[in-house]
Design a protein around this motif. Structure first.
Motif, PDB file in Angstrom:
ATOM      1  N   GLU A 162      44.820   1.431  42.344  1.00  0.00           N
ATOM      2  CA  GLU A 162      44.278   2.120  41.180  1.00  0.00           C
ATOM      3  C   GLU A 162      44.617   3.611  41.221  1.00  0.00           C
ATOM      4  O   GLU A 162      44.955   4.219  40.194  1.00  0.00           O
ATOM      5  CB  GLU A 162      42.760   1.937  41.104  1.00  0.00           C
ATOM      6  CG  GLU A 162      42.292   0.519  40.848  1.00  0.00           C
ATOM      7  CD  GLU A 162      42.344  -0.338  42.100  1.00  0.00           C
ATOM      8  OE1 GLU A 162      42.617   0.215  43.206  1.00  0.00           O
ATOM      9  OE2 GLU A 162      42.135  -1.552  41.987  1.00  0.00           O
ATOM     10  N   GLN A 163      44.554   4.188  42.406  1.00  0.00           N
ATOM     11  CA  GLN A 163      44.883   5.604  42.548  1.00  0.00           C
ATOM     12  C   GLN A 163      46.383   5.842  42.319  1.00  0.00           C
ATOM     13  O   GLN A 163      46.770   6.840  41.696  1.00  0.00           O
ATOM     14  CB  GLN A 163      44.482   6.097  43.939  1.00  0.00           C
ATOM     15  CG  GLN A 163      44.700   7.588  44.166  1.00  0.00           C
ATOM     16  CD  GLN A 163      43.813   8.436  43.289  1.00  0.00           C
ATOM     17  OE1 GLN A 163      42.772   7.987  42.824  1.00  0.00           O
ATOM     18  NE2 GLN A 163      44.240   9.663  43.041  1.00  0.00           N
ATOM     19  N   ILE A 164      47.210   4.938  42.789  1.00  0.00           N
ATOM     20  CA  ILE A 164      48.663   5.069  42.562  1.00  0.00           C
ATOM     21  C   ILE A 164      48.982   4.975  41.082  1.00  0.00           C
ATOM     22  O   ILE A 164      49.787   5.749  40.540  1.00  0.00           O
ATOM     23  CB  ILE A 164      49.424   3.996  43.361  1.00  0.00           C
ATOM     24  CG1 ILE A 164      49.203   4.185  44.863  1.00  0.00           C
ATOM     25  CG2 ILE A 164      50.917   4.055  43.047  1.00  0.00           C
ATOM     26  CD1 ILE A 164      49.825   3.092  45.709  1.00  0.00           C
ATOM     27  N   ASP A 165      48.331   4.017  40.402  1.00  0.00           N
ATOM     28  CA  ASP A 165      48.561   3.862  38.962  1.00  0.00           C
ATOM     29  C   ASP A 165      48.107   5.107  38.210  1.00  0.00           C
ATOM     30  O   ASP A 165      48.746   5.530  37.243  1.00  0.00           O
ATOM     31  CB  ASP A 165      47.820   2.628  38.462  1.00  0.00           C
ATOM     32  CG  ASP A 165      48.086   2.372  36.990  1.00  0.00           C
ATOM     33  OD1 ASP A 165      49.233   2.040  36.641  1.00  0.00           O
ATOM     34  OD2 ASP A 165      47.142   2.516  36.179  1.00  0.00           O
ATOM     35  N   MET A 270      55.131  -0.453  40.607  1.00  0.00           N
ATOM     36  CA  MET A 270      53.818  -0.996  40.958  1.00  0.00           C
ATOM     37  C   MET A 270      53.943  -2.400  41.548  1.00  0.00           C
ATOM     38  O   MET A 270      53.230  -2.754  42.495  1.00  0.00           O
ATOM     39  CB  MET A 270      52.911  -1.008  39.730  1.00  0.00           C
ATOM     40  CG  MET A 270      52.420   0.376  39.312  1.00  0.00           C
ATOM     41  SD  MET A 270      51.468   1.215  40.610  1.00  0.00           S
ATOM     42  CE  MET A 270      50.079   0.086  40.792  1.00  0.00           C
ATOM     43  N   ASP A 271      54.854  -3.187  40.990  1.00  0.00           N
ATOM     44  CA  ASP A 271      55.090  -4.522  41.559  1.00  0.00           C
ATOM     45  C   ASP A 271      55.623  -4.421  42.984  1.00  0.00           C
ATOM     46  O   ASP A 271      55.194  -5.163  43.890  1.00  0.00           O
ATOM     47  CB  ASP A 271      56.072  -5.303  40.687  1.00  0.00           C
ATOM     48  CG  ASP A 271      55.485  -5.655  39.324  1.00  0.00           C
ATOM     49  OD1 ASP A 271      54.242  -5.674  39.213  1.00  0.00           O
ATOM     50  OD2 ASP A 271      56.268  -5.908  38.387  1.00  0.00           O
ATOM     51  N   SER A 272      56.562  -3.502  43.197  1.00  0.00           N
ATOM     52  CA  SER A 272      57.140  -3.331  44.541  1.00  0.00           C
ATOM     53  C   SER A 272      56.097  -2.830  45.533  1.00  0.00           C
ATOM     54  O   SER A 272      56.038  -3.289  46.681  1.00  0.00           O
ATOM     55  CB  SER A 272      58.323  -2.360  44.482  1.00  0.00           C
ATOM     56  OG  SER A 272      59.336  -2.834  43.622  1.00  0.00           O
ATOM     57  N   VAL A 273      55.248  -1.891  45.108  1.00  0.00           N
ATOM     58  CA  VAL A 273      54.213  -1.360  45.987  1.00  0.00           C
ATOM     59  C   VAL A 273      53.174  -2.436  46.318  1.00  0.00           C
ATOM     60  O   VAL A 273      52.683  -2.528  47.460  1.00  0.00           O
ATOM     61  CB  VAL A 273      53.544  -0.128  45.336  1.00  0.00           C
ATOM     62  CG1 VAL A 273      52.318   0.310  46.139  1.00  0.00           C
ATOM     63  CG2 VAL A 273      54.540   1.023  45.238  1.00  0.00           C
ATOM     64  N   THR A 274      52.847  -3.260  45.314  1.00  0.00           N
ATOM     65  CA  THR A 274      51.898  -4.356  45.552  1.00  0.00           C
ATOM     66  C   THR A 274      52.428  -5.319  46.608  1.00  0.00           C
ATOM     67  O   THR A 274      51.702  -5.734  47.529  1.00  0.00           O
ATOM     68  CB  THR A 274      51.613  -5.102  44.237  1.00  0.00           C
ATOM     69  OG1 THR A 274      51.088  -4.190  43.271  1.00  0.00           O
ATOM     70  CG2 THR A 274      50.611  -6.225  44.465  1.00  0.00           C
TER      71      THR A 274
END
Length: 282
Positions: A162-165, A270-274
């Protein structure tokens, strides 16, 4: 890059003042002293002041102007002077300054474009290898807003998703503001150019009515000069606004394209970080 753009802007600004000075000089050079009651005698021919003025005007016009009105640039210059160089210079200045801002924005936005899919594939490859620093280096060495927001997100990769987003959203807003920098001035010149033309129309009509009042009679000869200023200034003002509007819409299209690239890059990142967090247990 910023220094070269600043230098180009300074050159364009200097060119506009040279254009104004040359136009004013040309206008002054075409002025002929008021006619007196004396006559010019050449051999057996006696020229009145009016016929002498006609000969001088014909000589100033040149062969190109007498044959099919001359080239396009000469016709534009002649119309520029007929519309009162001192006033038309303001319209020309609006055009030059508006084009300077347009060119600066187009160059900046063009250099900001990158192959988003290739960039994100390289970043994803580094994250799959758990090489976060390598992914940061790729984003740091790549120009453009897409790489910038990805780099900011990678700086907070240890924080919750959430913080990254939130970081992606906030920094994306900053990048959009940078892309729109200078567009306010372009919109200003688009609005000012036709306004100057309409102001010239009013001034030309006032000149025409002043001549009518002075002469005490209405004739095409009396009102022609005032009406010419009114119409020419309006035409040039509208043309300048149309030209700047074309460039402004092109700039907006490039901003929209870059914004869509940023959104695509943010989603992919975001997909890659997840996936990275899942492999490393958060």
């Amino acid at each position: 890059m910023k220094n070269s753009l600043r230098l180009a802007f300074i050159w364009l600004f200097a060119f506009s003042f040279l254009l104004v000075a040359n136009a004013q000089k040309a206008a002054d050079s075409t002025k002929v002293p008021a006619a007196t009651d004396t006559t010019l005698t050449t051999g057996n021919d006696t020229l009145t002041a009016d016929s002498a003025m006609a000969l001088i005007d014909a000589d100033l016009a040149g062969p190109d102007d007498m044959e099919e009105g001359g080239g396009l640039h000469k016709q534009l210059k002649r119309k520029f002077l007929e519309g009162s160089a001192s006033f038309m210079s303001l319209v020309a200045l609006a055009l030059v300054l508006g084009l300077a801002f347009c060119i600066e924005r187009i160059v900046y936005l063009t250099l900001s474009e990158v192959n988003t899919k290739k960039l994100m594939a390289a970043v994803d490859s580094k994250l799959e290898q758990n090489d976060v620093e390598g992914a940061k280096d790729i984003c740091r060495d790549t120009r453009g807003p897409v790489a910038s927001i990805c780099y900011q997100a990678l700086l907070h990769i240890k924080e919750p998703l959430e913080q990254i987003d939130r970081q992606l959203t906030n920094y994306g807003t900053v990048q959009i503001a940078k892309m729109e920098k200078g567009c306010t001035w372009i919109r200003l010149f688009i609005a000012v150019a036709p306004s100057l033309g309409f102001l010239g129309t009013v001034i030309g009509m006032v000149m025409a009515f002043d001549r009518i009042e002075t002469a005490g009679d209405i004739s095409p000869t009396i009102v022609a000069q005032g009406m010419k200023v009114a119409l020419i200034t309006t035409i040039f003002g509208i043309v300048v606004a149309i030209v700047l509007q074309f460039f402004y819409n092109y700039i907006l299209s490039k901003i929209e394209h870059l914004t869509s690239q940023m959104e695509e890059g943010a989603i992919t990142l975001m997909d890659s970080v997840t996936q990275y967090k899942m492999r490393n247990n958060g």
